[in-house]
Scaffold this motif. Structure first.
Motif, mmCIF file in Angstrom:
data_model
loop_
_atom_site.group_PDB
_atom_site.id
_atom_site.type_symbol
_atom_site.label_atom_id
_atom_site.label_comp_id
_atom_site.label_asym_id
_atom_site.label_seq_id
_atom_site.Cartn_x
_atom_site.Cartn_y
_atom_site.Cartn_z
ATOM 1 N N ASN A 81 0.498 -7.955 -0.825
ATOM 2 C CA ASN A 81 1.224 -7.053 -0.016
ATOM 3 C C ASN A 81 1.270 -5.828 -0.869
ATOM 4 O OD1 ASN A 81 2.663 -8.057 2.519
ATOM 5 N ND2 ASN A 81 2.660 -10.004 1.202
ATOM 6 N N THR A 82 1.341 -6.291 -2.255
ATOM 7 C CA THR A 82 1.336 -4.679 -3.068
ATOM 8 C C THR A 82 0.118 -4.256 -3.029
ATOM 9 O OG1 THR A 82 2.936 -6.001 -4.769
ATOM 10 C CG2 THR A 82 1.588 -3.954 -5.370
ATOM 11 N N GLN A 83 -1.125 -4.745 -2.971
ATOM 12 C CA GLN A 83 -2.506 -4.222 -2.923
ATOM 13 C C GLN A 83 -2.396 -3.619 -1.647
ATOM 14 O OE1 GLN A 83 -4.978 -7.543 -3.663
ATOM 15 N NE2 GLN A 83 -4.782 -7.391 -5.833
ATOM 16 N N ARG A 84 -2.030 -4.215 -0.511
ATOM 17 C CA ARG A 84 -1.834 -3.586 0.759
ATOM 18 C C ARG A 84 -1.233 -2.339 0.832
ATOM 19 N NH1 ARG A 84 0.695 -5.890 6.142
ATOM 20 N NH2 ARG A 84 0.473 -4.299 7.431
ATOM 21 N N SER A 85 -0.099 -2.287 0.265
ATOM 22 C CA SER A 85 0.766 -0.915 0.179
ATOM 23 C C SER A 85 0.068 -0.058 -0.551
ATOM 24 C CB SER A 85 1.964 -1.342 -0.551
ATOM 25 O OG SER A 85 2.784 -2.442 0.293
ATOM 26 N N GLU A 86 -0.629 -0.203 -1.680
ATOM 27 C CA GLU A 86 -1.425 0.665 -2.617
ATOM 28 C C GLU A 86 -2.425 1.359 -1.540
ATOM 29 O OE1 GLU A 86 -2.734 -1.533 -5.963
ATOM 30 O OE2 GLU A 86 -0.940 -1.105 -6.910
ATOM 31 N N SER A 133 -3.225 -5.458 9.852
ATOM 32 C CA SER A 133 -4.368 -6.172 8.855
ATOM 33 C C SER A 133 -4.241 -5.630 7.697
ATOM 34 C CB SER A 133 -5.576 -5.784 9.235
ATOM 35 O OG SER A 133 -6.772 -6.534 8.600
ATOM 36 N N ALA A 134 -4.645 -6.295 6.459
ATOM 37 C CA ALA A 134 -4.766 -6.367 4.954
ATOM 38 C C ALA A 134 -6.167 -5.272 4.671
ATOM 39 C CB ALA A 134 -4.406 -7.557 4.394
ATOM 40 N N ASP A 135 -6.786 -5.481 5.448
ATOM 41 C CA ASP A 135 -8.107 -4.680 5.375
ATOM 42 C C ASP A 135 -8.088 -3.439 5.385
ATOM 43 O OD1 ASP A 135 -9.257 -7.387 4.864
ATOM 44 O OD2 ASP A 135 -10.256 -7.372 6.711
ATOM 45 N N GLY A 136 -7.043 -2.772 6.212
ATOM 46 C CA GLY A 136 -7.236 -1.410 6.474
ATOM 47 C C GLY A 136 -5.883 -1.165 7.238
#
Length: 379
Positions: free
Chosen positions: A198-203, A327-330
């Protein structure tokens, strides 16, 4: 008093009344004076031709002079009265007629004064012949339509951005509260993985928002950018991703140079290629073409895209299936960033749906130099 006040303010109505009323009065006065002089000349000639009876020369001459003076004075008085009447009528009619002509402008002004964010739905909707004032009112209504669409898009952007930013935070809070209630090594590892994802998604989301803002602002400094080298670099970076997705990439590039920011233009190409790979299916292909005149075309296979929904793809956080997927991809910012960067470099984006599925996205940029095309090199 209102008329004097408007004249003092220098309103258009007062100026038009003074201009046209004054011109009409001057022209009419000049015509009346010329007619009076002609009549006096004819009258003097006719009175001078009257024969004198025998023995009455002096008395007839005096009578003729008195008659001529009386007629001249009468004509002058009548002319002055006519000029005064014409002036009054001219200014009165011009004031009334100008008011009727400018009435649509007052309607436009009143509508503009009433407008605010809460009543942007109001329109002038001026009826009448298709003249300049009707064209002005229609242009104003069209501007209000664009403004309302921009504000609605901005509100959707704020709502979607809030949603996209709040979702990973909520997931992280839930994972911490639930996972740490009864911690165990396995649970802690799972919580760590979830928090990292989730941190990577927020970034990625914040990075996309920053790229969109930078694209809207435009490059701070423009330098010659080799689009061919940028396309080749992007292809080299995305070939492993395409191979994992089972997508074949084919490219035909020609030497092309534009003036702009290399990082932003590389981001534009990368977003197009990444979307073409991600919104595809195993066994599909992506075709990339770059012309000598800085026209980049990215065509991919994929699901069917309705023509009437293509415009939505360029709005932030808008996705085709569905609007927001989480989606976590974008985050649905890829094509929005492409459009913003293209506009900032003086270009444009055109998108069409392929008959067999997928999209063809064409980005046209102003070429800095144009050289004879080199033989296409398939990749």
């Amino acid at each position: 008093m209102p008329r004097l006040t408007s004249i003092g303010r220098g309103s258009v109505k007062a100026r038009m009344t003074l201009l046209y009323g004054g011109l009409f009065t001057v022209v009419t006065s000049a015509v009346l004076i010329v007619v009076q002089q002609l009549q006096l000349r004819i009258l003097t000639q006719r009175v001078g031709d009257i024969p004198f009876p025998d023995g009455s020369t002096l008395s007839v001459a005096d009578g003729r002079a008195d008659l001529q003076q009386t007629l001249t004075s009468s004509q002058r008085i009548i002319t002055l009265i006519a000029i005064g009447a014409v002036a009054i009528l001219a200014f009165t009619v011009c004031w009334w007629l100008t008011g009727r002509i400018l009435r649509p402008l007052h309607r436009i002004t009143d509508t503009a004064r009433r407008l605010s964010l809460s009543n942007l739905h109001e329109r002038i909707a001026l009826n009448g012949p298709q003249d300049e004032l009707k064209e002005l009112a229609d242009t104003f209504d069209a501007m209000l339509d664009r403004l309302a669409d921009a504000i609605a898009s901005q509100r959707r952007f704020v709502a979607n951005a809030s949603h996209e930013l709040r979702t990973p935070l909520a997931i992280q809070r839930t994972a911490i509260e639930v996972g740490l209630a009864d911690p165990s090594p396995a649970k802690l590892a799972r919580i760590r993985s979830e928090l990292l994802r989730n941190t990577q998604r927020s970034e990625r989301l914040i990075e996309g928002l920053l790229a969109l803002a930078q694209g809207e602002r435009g490059p701070d400094e423009r330098t010659p950018v080799d689009l061919t080298a940028a396309v080749e670099q992007v292809l080299e970076d995305h070939r492993p991703i395409a191979e994992r997705a089972g997508v074949t990439i084919t490219a035909a590039t020609h030497q092309s140079t534009v003036a702009g920011d290399e990082v932003m233009l590389t981001r534009l190409i990368a977003n197009l290629v990444h979307n073409a790979i991600r919104h595809n299916y195993p066994g599909g292909h992506v075709l990339i073409e770059l012309s000598p005149h800085a026209m980049l075309v990215v065509c991919n296979t994929g699901p069917q895209v309705p023509e009437d929904r293509i415009g939505e793809l360029f709005e932030p956080f808008r996705r085709l299936h569905p609007d927001r997927t989480g989606s976590a991809d974008g985050a649905g910012l890829g094509l929005s960033i492409v459009a913003a960067i293209a506009r900032a470099h003086g270009g444009g984006v055109r998108t069409t749906a392929n008959p067999d599925g997928g999209l063809s996205v064409t980005v046209a940029l102003p070429a800095l130099t144009a050289v004879p095309p080199l033989p296409a090199s398939p990749r």
